[in-house]
Design a protein around this motif. Structure first.
Motif, PDB file in Angstrom:
ATOM      1  N   THR A 140     -29.663  12.098  15.639  1.00 37.16           N
ATOM      2  CA  THR A 140     -28.282  12.028  16.101  1.00 37.16           C
ATOM      3  C   THR A 140     -28.147  12.205  17.607  1.00 37.16           C
ATOM      4  OG1 THR A 140     -27.460  12.835  13.998  1.00 37.16           O
ATOM      5  CG2 THR A 140     -26.006  13.113  15.887  1.00 37.16           C
ATOM      6  N   THR A 141     -27.245  11.419  18.182  1.00 34.82           N
ATOM      7  CA  THR A 141     -26.827  11.589  19.577  1.00 34.82           C
ATOM      8  C   THR A 141     -25.304  11.660  19.613  1.00 34.82           C
ATOM      9  OG1 THR A 141     -26.757   9.186  19.952  1.00 34.82           O
ATOM     10  CG2 THR A 141     -28.807  10.334  20.501  1.00 34.82           C
ATOM     11  N   ALA A 142     -24.759  12.291  20.639  1.00 36.62           N
ATOM     12  CA  ALA A 142     -23.304  12.435  20.773  1.00 36.62           C
ATOM     13  C   ALA A 142     -22.817  11.573  21.928  1.00 36.62           C
ATOM     14  CB  ALA A 142     -22.927  13.887  21.009  1.00 36.62           C
ATOM     15  N   PRO A 143     -22.108  10.474  21.655  1.00 33.40           N
ATOM     16  CA  PRO A 143     -21.584   9.630  22.731  1.00 33.40           C
ATOM     17  C   PRO A 143     -20.497  10.355  23.505  1.00 33.40           C
ATOM     18  CG  PRO A 143     -20.684   8.938  20.630  1.00 33.40           C
ATOM     19  CD  PRO A 143     -21.709   9.991  20.335  1.00 33.40           C
ATOM     20  N   THR A 144     -20.414  10.076  24.794  1.00 29.37           N
ATOM     21  CA  THR A 144     -19.428  10.758  25.640  1.00 29.37           C
ATOM     22  C   THR A 144     -18.224   9.885  25.958  1.00 29.37           C
ATOM     23  OG1 THR A 144     -20.664  10.071  27.612  1.00 29.37           O
ATOM     24  CG2 THR A 144     -21.165  12.244  26.690  1.00 29.37           C
ATOM     25  N   ASN A 145     -18.301   8.604  25.693  1.00 29.09           N
ATOM     26  CA  ASN A 145     -17.185   7.706  26.027  1.00 29.09           C
ATOM     27  C   ASN A 145     -17.021   6.678  24.923  1.00 29.09           C
ATOM     28  OD1 ASN A 145     -15.066   6.698  27.559  1.00 29.09           O
ATOM     29  ND2 ASN A 145     -16.376   5.299  28.705  1.00 29.09           N
ATOM     30  N   ASN A 203      -8.591  13.408  15.978  1.00 28.57           N
ATOM     31  CA  ASN A 203      -9.353  12.915  17.081  1.00 28.57           C
ATOM     32  C   ASN A 203     -10.513  13.822  17.204  1.00 28.57           C
ATOM     33  OD1 ASN A 203     -10.064  11.944  19.612  1.00 28.57           O
ATOM     34  ND2 ASN A 203      -7.922  11.723  20.116  1.00 28.57           N
ATOM     35  N   THR A 204     -11.440  13.463  17.764  1.00 29.78           N
ATOM     36  CA  THR A 204     -12.596  14.295  17.659  1.00 29.78           C
ATOM     37  C   THR A 204     -13.433  14.408  18.894  1.00 29.78           C
ATOM     38  OG1 THR A 204     -14.840  13.897  16.915  1.00 29.78           O
ATOM     39  CG2 THR A 204     -13.229  12.424  16.152  1.00 29.78           C
ATOM     40  N   LEU A 205     -14.318  15.383  18.804  1.00 27.55           N
ATOM     41  CA  LEU A 205     -15.196  15.651  19.929  1.00 27.55           C
ATOM     42  C   LEU A 205     -16.173  14.509  20.126  1.00 27.55           C
ATOM     43  CD1 LEU A 205     -16.097  17.840  21.942  1.00 27.55           C
ATOM     44  CD2 LEU A 205     -17.645  18.688  20.194  1.00 27.55           C
ATOM     45  N   PHE A 206     -16.543  13.842  19.034  1.00 29.46           N
ATOM     46  CA  PHE A 206     -17.588  12.835  19.137  1.00 29.46           C
ATOM     47  C   PHE A 206     -17.086  11.432  18.793  1.00 29.46           C
ATOM     48  CE2 PHE A 206     -20.547  15.954  20.062  1.00 29.46           C
ATOM     49  CZ  PHE A 206     -20.410  17.018  19.195  1.00 29.46           C
ATOM     50  N   LEU A 207     -16.599  11.225  17.583  1.00 28.44           N
ATOM     51  CA  LEU A 207     -16.022   9.945  17.207  1.00 28.44           C
ATOM     52  C   LEU A 207     -14.537  10.163  16.970  1.00 28.44           C
ATOM     53  CD1 LEU A 207     -18.640   8.433  14.754  1.00 28.44           C
ATOM     54  CD2 LEU A 207     -18.272   7.904  17.150  1.00 28.44           C
ATOM     55  N   PRO A 208     -13.709   9.918  17.979  1.00 27.86           N
ATOM     56  CA  PRO A 208     -12.298  10.304  17.873  1.00 27.86           C
ATOM     57  C   PRO A 208     -11.571   9.645  16.709  1.00 27.86           C
ATOM     58  CG  PRO A 208     -12.876   9.961  20.139  1.00 27.86           C
ATOM     59  CD  PRO A 208     -14.051   9.503  19.326  1.00 27.86           C
ATOM     60  N   LYS A 209     -11.007  10.468  15.874  1.00 26.97           N
ATOM     61  CA  LYS A 209     -10.158  10.051  14.774  1.00 26.97           C
ATOM     62  C   LYS A 209      -8.918  10.921  14.820  1.00 26.97           C
ATOM     63  CE  LYS A 209     -13.393   7.436  13.417  1.00 26.97           C
ATOM     64  NZ  LYS A 209     -13.312   6.004  13.428  1.00 26.97           N
ATOM     65  N   LEU A 210      -7.942  10.565  14.063  1.00 27.38           N
ATOM     66  CA  LEU A 210      -6.720  11.366  14.035  1.00 27.38           C
ATOM     67  C   LEU A 210      -6.418  11.823  12.629  1.00 27.38           C
ATOM     68  CD1 LEU A 210      -4.478   9.265  16.388  1.00 27.38           C
ATOM     69  CD2 LEU A 210      -5.549  11.434  16.880  1.00 27.38           C
ATOM     70  N   ILE A 211      -5.827  12.960  12.560  1.00 29.62           N
ATOM     71  CA  ILE A 211      -5.424  13.494  11.271  1.00 29.62           C
ATOM     72  C   ILE A 211      -3.947  13.833  11.305  1.00 29.62           C
ATOM     73  CG2 ILE A 211      -6.213  15.742  11.979  1.00 29.62           C
ATOM     74  CD1 ILE A 211      -6.742  16.293   9.054  1.00 29.62           C
ATOM     75  N   LEU A 212      -3.227  13.394  10.306  1.00 30.92           N
ATOM     76  CA  LEU A 212      -1.798  13.646  10.254  1.00 30.92           C
ATOM     77  C   LEU A 212      -1.535  15.089   9.890  1.00 30.92           C
ATOM     78  CD1 LEU A 212      -0.658  10.429   8.399  1.00 30.92           C
ATOM     79  CD2 LEU A 212      -0.528  10.925  10.827  1.00 30.92           C
ATOM     80  N   ILE A 213      -0.665  15.710  10.648  1.00 35.18           N
ATOM     81  CA  ILE A 213      -0.397  17.130  10.463  1.00 35.18           C
ATOM     82  C   ILE A 213       0.970  17.329   9.829  1.00 35.18           C
ATOM     83  CG2 ILE A 213      -0.070  19.310  11.673  1.00 35.18           C
ATOM     84  CD1 ILE A 213      -2.882  18.295  11.587  1.00 35.18           C
ATOM     85  N   LYS A 214       1.033  18.200   8.847  1.00 28.55           N
ATOM     86  CA  LYS A 214       2.313  18.608   8.289  1.00 28.55           C
ATOM     87  C   LYS A 214       2.807  19.813   9.068  1.00 28.55           C
ATOM     88  CE  LYS A 214       1.738  17.225   3.465  1.00 28.55           C
ATOM     89  NZ  LYS A 214       1.667  17.717   2.093  1.00 28.55           N
ATOM     90  N   LEU A 215       3.999  19.696   9.613  1.00 30.12           N
ATOM     91  CA  LEU A 215       4.630  20.845  10.246  1.00 30.12           C
ATOM     92  C   LEU A 215       5.735  21.318   9.305  1.00 30.12           C
ATOM     93  CD1 LEU A 215       4.946  19.593  13.917  1.00 30.12           C
ATOM     94  CD2 LEU A 215       3.105  20.873  12.868  1.00 30.12           C
ATOM     95  N   TYR A 216       5.703  22.577   8.918  1.00 35.85           N
ATOM     96  CA  TYR A 216       6.641  23.103   7.931  1.00 35.85           C
ATOM     97  C   TYR A 216       7.766  23.889   8.598  1.00 35.85           C
ATOM     98  CZ  TYR A 216       2.920  22.031   4.669  1.00 35.85           C
ATOM     99  OH  TYR A 216       1.955  21.391   3.947  1.00 35.85           O
ATOM    100  N   GLN A 217       8.929  23.741   8.064  1.00 37.34           N
ATOM    101  CA  GLN A 217      10.026  24.577   8.528  1.00 37.34           C
ATOM    102  C   GLN A 217      10.950  24.875   7.352  1.00 37.34           C
ATOM    103  OE1 GLN A 217      11.723  23.691  12.192  1.00 37.34           O
ATOM    104  NE2 GLN A 217      13.552  24.854  11.896  1.00 37.34           N
TER     105      GLN A 217
END
Length: 466
Positions: free
Chosen positions: A138-143, A176-190
């Motif tokens: 494994t290698t970690a890409p920076t860009n 999003n991520t440190l290595f392969l940026p992805k996104l995760i949907l966040i539930k904000l509760y109120q």
């Protein structure tokens, strides 16, 4: 995190995974498609997917094995164990979805590649008598580009109960991520009244603190790791929580809804290539995929304006959803004195709750729809020079949908002053699918963006955009 595949003539293919393999970097190891090792009488699909007792050990032994991953009930870890048990020295998994998340395979040489690259690998295997390959550590890409993207396991909208608030169907929400940026949907509760994927945040391949005594994750001859690379809601939540805490620290009197508004209206919708954020399939993401967009670490600290969602808004939500006041009193901890459900309480009125995004279900182009919103001026600095200001509207509407905002200017003269507006939606023809757009208020210094989703009367969803 990348773990590339190298074949004959040094043909490199990008793979994903975390492995600390101790094999040669040169392609000297025999490579075989699992199907070629099928045991007599075994279903071919089982062999292609490297299921237990489906492959001939004598054929697998000493080779890198290519496995399909079409059976979700038999995960990649089981395939790894089976190939390893039969004496295989490596595994190449073909899976477009899993390729977006780096799984930890320990010291076993294993990587995940796309179906497009998988076809090339199989073509190479079939084109030569003695195909060879190797799997690089494994290698970690920076860009890495494009980043971010929405991960495959992130739950999508719209909500079915109701569609008048942009939200995903009830299930795990991710990316999003440190290595392969992805996104995760966040539930904000109120207030426990409703939940929705308001925002997208880092949640895949996150370098996180670990328990420190996990021998399962420990490499031979090494101490137990203090950190691990993890994915999930538990990784995305701290990012948004930290941002919310920073906003609260900067603005201690703000309510949870004001903080949520600041986070949502300052989110980004473009990636590091200045193009729209995409899904794991490479198609443009919509609010059903990422809510308001990717969270910003600095924008929410000074949003300019916020949408305050009050206790009465949430109580009205229950009224609009069909609950009577007696039931609501059982559900709610406190109710303002004199509160009663509005005389007119239909599910369509949920769209009028003072929320940072707008969602309209069962849109009738003949009748159109009017939605109300109220903004509060929170811009401030030491000289208070932002208190007196004028915001102008800009509208990003899809073809076939007419969107008018009245008034088209909002005037503020002091901090905490409120100003309301209406958004009128209409169309000359029926919508064939759900459509998306946004309205943005700007005074030259701050931009306050609200996304909208309009559900067609037939209830169809633009699935081709996923």
């Amino acid at each position: 995190m990348l773990s590339d595949l190298v074949m004959h003539l040094h043909t490199d293919m990008q793979g994903t995974g975390i492995n600390f393999a101790n094999i040669q970097n040169s392609p000297v190891y025999p490579i075989i498609y699992a199907k070629s090792a099928k045991k007599s009488g075994v279903d071919e699909n089982a062999t292609r997917n490297c299921k237990p007792n489906s492959m001939d050990q004598e054929i697998i032994k000493g080779k890198i094995v290519v496995c399909d991953n079409e059976d979700s009930l038999y995960p990649q870890r089981n395939k790894q164990d089976e190939v390893k048990k039969l004496g295989g020295i490596g595994l190449i998994l073909i899976d477009d979805e899993l390729r977006g998340v780096a799984f930890n395979f320990g010291t076993f040489p294993m990587t995940v590649i796309s179906s497009k690259d998988g076809a090339k690998v199989l073509s190479y295997i079939n084109s030569t008598k003695n195909p060879v390959a190797t799997i690089l550590p494994t290698t970690a890409p920076t860009n890495y580009k494009p980043a971010p993207t929405i991960a495959y396991f992130s739950s999508r909208g719209p909500s079915t109960i109701p569609k008048n608030i942009i939200k995903a169907n009830p299930s795990v929400l991710f990316h999003n991520t440190l290595f392969l940026p992805k996104l995760i949907l966040i539930k904000l509760y109120q207030m426990g009244c409703m939940s929705q994927p308001d925002i997208a945040a880092p949640g895949v391949n996150i370098l996180a603190a670990w328990i420190g005594n996990d021998t399962v994750q420990t490499l031979k001859g090494k101490d137990p790791p203090l950190y691990n690379v993890l994915s999930g809601t538990s990784m995305a939540c701290p990012h948004v929580s930290g941002i919310a805490a920073a906003v609260k620290s900067r603005n201690p009197t703000w309510s949870p809804s004001a903080i949520r508004s600041a986070i949502m209206t300052t989110a980004a919708q473009t990636n590091n290539m200045k193009a729209p954020i995409t899904t794991e399939k490479g198609t443009a993401a919509t609010p059903y995929d990422f809510g308001a967009g990717e969270v910003s670490t600095t924008g929410p600290l000074q949003p300019g304006l916020v949408y305050e969602t009050t206790a009465v808004d949430y109580l009205n939500f229950l009224c609009y959803h069909g609950y009577n006041i007696a039931t609501i009193k059982i559900m709610a901890n406190t109710i303002p004195d004199g509160f009663t459900c509005p005389e007119e309480s239909s599910i369509d009125l949920i769209s009028n709750i003072n929320y940072p995004s707008i969602a309209i279900s069962s849109f009738d182009e003949k009748a159109g729809r009017r939605v109300n919103r109220t903004l509060t001026n929170v811009a401030r600095n030491t000289k208070m020079e932002d208190a007196k200001t004028v915001y102008n509207i800009s509208i990003d509407a899809p073809a076939g949908l007419d969107v008018q905002v009245v008034p088209d200017k909002l005037h503020f003269s002091k901090i905490d002053e409120k100003s309301s507006y209406q958004v009128n939606f209409s169309a000359a023809n029926p919508l064939k699918e759900d459509v998306f757009g946004s309205i943005t208020w700007s005074n030259g210094k701050y931009k306050v963006r609200s996304t909208f989703a309009i559900s067609s009367k037939s209830g169809s969803v633009a699935l081709d955009k996923k």
